[in-house]
Structures are given as C-alpha cells and as structure tokens.
Enzyme design. Structure first.
Site, PDB file in Angstrom:
ATOM      1  N   ALA A  69       0.825  -1.253   0.003  1.00 38.84           N
ATOM      2  CA  ALA A  69       0.074   0.027   0.069  1.00 38.84           C
ATOM      3  C   ALA A  69       0.970   1.162   0.173  1.00 38.84           C
ATOM      4  CB  ALA A  69      -0.872  -0.061   1.299  1.00 38.84           C
ATOM      5  N   ASP A  70       2.008   1.136   0.839  1.00 37.32           N
ATOM      6  CA  ASP A  70       2.820   2.307   0.853  1.00 37.32           C
ATOM      7  C   ASP A  70       3.615   2.330  -0.603  1.00 37.32           C
ATOM      8  OD1 ASP A  70       2.746   3.362   3.261  1.00 37.32           O
ATOM      9  OD2 ASP A  70       4.230   2.072   4.185  1.00 37.32           O
ATOM     10  N   LEU A  71       4.111   1.264  -1.023  1.00 35.01           N
ATOM     11  CA  LEU A  71       5.069   1.508  -2.369  1.00 35.01           C
ATOM     12  C   LEU A  71       3.860   1.895  -3.416  1.00 35.01           C
ATOM     13  CD1 LEU A  71       6.887  -1.681  -1.872  1.00 35.01           C
ATOM     14  CD2 LEU A  71       7.745   0.511  -1.640  1.00 35.01           C
TER      15      LEU A  71
END
Length: 418
Positions: free
Chosen positions: A185-187
C-alpha cells in the site's frame, strides 16, 4: 548535477521539496530523483527520518562496522540532498517557505491539518508560489470520516480488501488472511503519487496553473485490486482466498520440488499434457477426469496431490529445464540471493554500487524505468542526516556563513548546544 547532465534527464528542470518520511512519500521522491529531479529532503535535526534507525541491518563501512543508516532507509532515499530544519520554529518555517518558492513540487505526509498551523499548507504556500504542485500523502485522505486517523500499510492492506484475497484457502492447513511480504500500500501510493505529480507538472507547463494532490493509502489499496474489484462489482460475490492456486485454471500454482519450489502455469490443455508427460505421468494426461481445464478445476482436489507427488521427484532446476524445453510456462521461486545472481537481473543492471561518504560504497537496486533518451540517473547515494544543509542554504537562499551558524546555534538547523 551539472546543467548539461540535467538536460539529458526527463525531470532535470524540476526541484522537489520533500517533507516526507518512512516509505510512501520517500518512494515517490526517489522516483522523481531517478528521473533527474533535484530533490531536497527535509528532516528533523538530531533524529531525521524514522527509517534511519529501522534496523538491523545497517549499512557497514569498510571495516565491517555499522554506520548510522539502516538498510530500510537506504531503499527509498537515493538521489536526494538532505537538510535538517526544525519546522516547529518560526525560523524553520520561514526557511521552508523560501525553499518552496524555489521549488516546483512540495511533497508531505504529515497528519491532516498539521502543516496548516505552521503556515506550510497548500493554501498558504500557493499565495507565495501560485504554480506550485503540492502533494499530500496520508492514510485516509483529507476528507471523509477517517481522515484524521493514522494510516499504516498493514492496517490498510486489511481494510482495503487485499488480505481477504491473499493467503491460503480457509479450508486448508495454514489458511487465513495474509499480508504481502512488502508494504504494497505504501509502495503503490508512492507510485501513484509519482504519476499524479508528473501529470500536475504537465498541466502546469501547459497552463501555468499549480494544483493540490490528495493521495490516500486506502484509496490506492482499493484501486489496485483491479480485476478482483470488477469481479465483485459485476457479480456481487466477494472473491475469496486461493493461496497460490487459481480459481479458474488447474494447474496454475506452486509445487514443491525435491530442493525448492516452482511455479507451473499451464494455461491450456496442451500445456497440461506436456507438463505431466515431462514428469513421466502420461496416465494423468489420458485420464478422463483431467483432459480439459473445466474437468481439472472440478477434480482439483484429486489431481493436485498427484501432481505434487510427481513434482517432488525432480529438483527445481531439472523442472525448469524440462518445462522450458517443452514450452510449459514455469518459473522458480527464488530467494533474494538467487534473484541477484540471476543472469537476467544482472543483464538488466538491477543492482548497482554508489559511492557513500561513510561506508565507501553502498549496494542499491536500480530503477526499473529503462528510457532510451532520458535514462534514470543516480547522482547521489542516500544522504547522511543533514549532509547538504549548508550547501542548500547557501546555493538556493544565499545565506551567508554567519546566518547559517546562528541558525545552527539556535537549533533551527541542528541540535542546539547544551
């Protein structure tokens, strides 16, 4: 980077003021740096980005001693200049305003409303620079009932539906929800933010108009489920976990060989026949229960254990060799030492060494963006905390030595002396 070198990059004309930390924002900023943008990373004096201490492992110097940079930090911060500014001070806030006026893009991932009290929000900065592109990255966005919640990748993977699709089948041993092995989700938020920033810059270049970008981890996690979303929206039935198997194709999954795991993706009946023939099981090719994919799906609980026993009779490499020769789609499940020894990965230059001020050199992963006219560039290793503070203040804001010394003594750009 010299002017002639900047002209050879896609974003050599762009300056980014990076107020982000941890992963999603730094990942976006690193992408922009790889494409040639000048990125100025702003960190808190004394501590800096949280990920600098997210170790072990840490980068080691030539004598094998740990440096102050955790490997986690190294993954998302190459190509940047690092400065330290205490933005809780009036003097620090003024420095940020001056730097924003000299920048094309501001990236930030503070809590909703936190920068407004410092006069560093988009509405405040656009008064100073109307064509500014300003990108905020949060867990849940600037609006909605969850906007003030802290957002963490693991939580968002669960809330956004990813973990309902990932993990072994509930009716098998070990079944249940599973997060991804990396912070997807961050990436992916970093990747979507990169695209949004470049689109906003294109709009600015055509119209002279800046804009505000509101990025949220939860939005991205929902969006990236792709066909699983539309499967649900079209049918009304929520997809379930299948582990490494496929709901509609058999065999299309992992198998354990005698010394490791392989993936077999037999997408048609001909490939299935070649697969079992390669394993010496012509009988499985001729069995009426398995002669077509719909029948194999129907009888998967009978067939898959037979295939698993067959695959265990050869090594991973033996299977790869025989299946590639037969035209059956397959692949190894490699550990990272095998990944970086892979001849294709080596040929694509996906691992590189950069000079580092305290370690001598640092091993990093190259950008996957292969561009013929404006290739990715790597002018700087991930910087030390505050490494470029004096240089940036002198070159961009024309501060003299006396002013810089005063800011350092007062703790605005460094640790205040006791």
């Amino acid at each position: 980077m010299q002017t002639t070198e900047k002209n050879k990059t896609a974003l050599g004309h762009i300056r980014v003021l990076d107020l982000t930390r941890v992963l999603a924002g730094p990942w976006c900023a690193q992408n922009l740096a790889d494409l040639g943008a000048e990125v100025i990373k702003v960190e808190k004096p004394g501590s800096g980005d949280d990920t600098r201490t997210w170790g072990p492992p840490y980068l080691q110097d030539a004598d094998g001693n740990n440096t102050t940079e955790a490997a986690y930090y190294l993954a998302a911060n190459r190509g940047k200049q690092a400065i330290t500014i205490d933005i809780a001070t009036a003097e620090g806030q003024q420095i940020i305003r001056e730097l924003a006026q000299q920048s094309d893009v501001v990236l930030e991932n503070y809590k909703v409303g936190q920068l407004k009290k410092y006069g560093l929000d988009y509405d405040s900065l656009k008064l100073l620079k109307p064509d500014l592109v300003y990108c905020s990255i949060t867990g849940f966005g600037q609006t909605g009932p969850y906007s003030h919640r802290a957002g963490y990748d693991f939580i968002v993977q669960g809330m956004g539906g990813f973990m309902s699709l990932t993990g072994e089948r509930d009716d098998l041993p070990g079944g249940g929800p599973q997060k991804a092995g990396v912070a997807i989700a961050d990436l992916m938020t970093g990747m979507y933010s990169t695209i949004a920033v470049m689109a906003a810059l294109t709009h600015r270049d055509r119209t002279g108009e800046g804009q505000y970008i509101d990025m949220a981890l939860l939005d991205v996690q929902v969006a990236m489920l792709a066909n699983m979303n539309t499967n649900y929206l079209a049918s009304g039935n929520a997809p379930k976990r299948w582990g490494n198997a496929h709901p509609n194709i058999v065999p299309y999954q992992t198998f354990a060989s005698s010394d490791g795991h392989i993936i077999v993706a037999a997408g048609n009946d001909g490939q299935y026949r070649k697969f079992v023939q390669a394993g010496g099981r012509q009988d499985l090719a001729d069995d009426d229960r398995f002669i077509s994919n719909p029948l194999r799906v129907q009888h998967r609980d009978i067939l898959v254990p037979l295939l698993a026993a067959m695959v265990q009779q050869k090594t991973k490499q033996e299977w790869i060799d025989v299946l590639e020769a037969a035209g059956v789609p397959c692949g190894a499940i490699n550990s990272l030492d095998e990944v970086f020894d892979n001849p294709q990965v080596i040929a694509r230059q996906m691992q590189m060494d950069l000079p580092h001020p305290s370690a001598g050199k640092v091993k990093l992963v190259g950008s996957p963006m292969k561009m013929s006219a404006t290739p990715a560039v790597y002018p700087l290793a991930p910087p030390l905390l505050g490494q470029h503070t004096d240089q940036v203040l002198q070159d961009l804001l024309h501060y003299d030595d006396e002013k810089i010394a005063g800011l350092r003594w007062s703790g605005v750009i460094g640790i205040k002396p006791l």
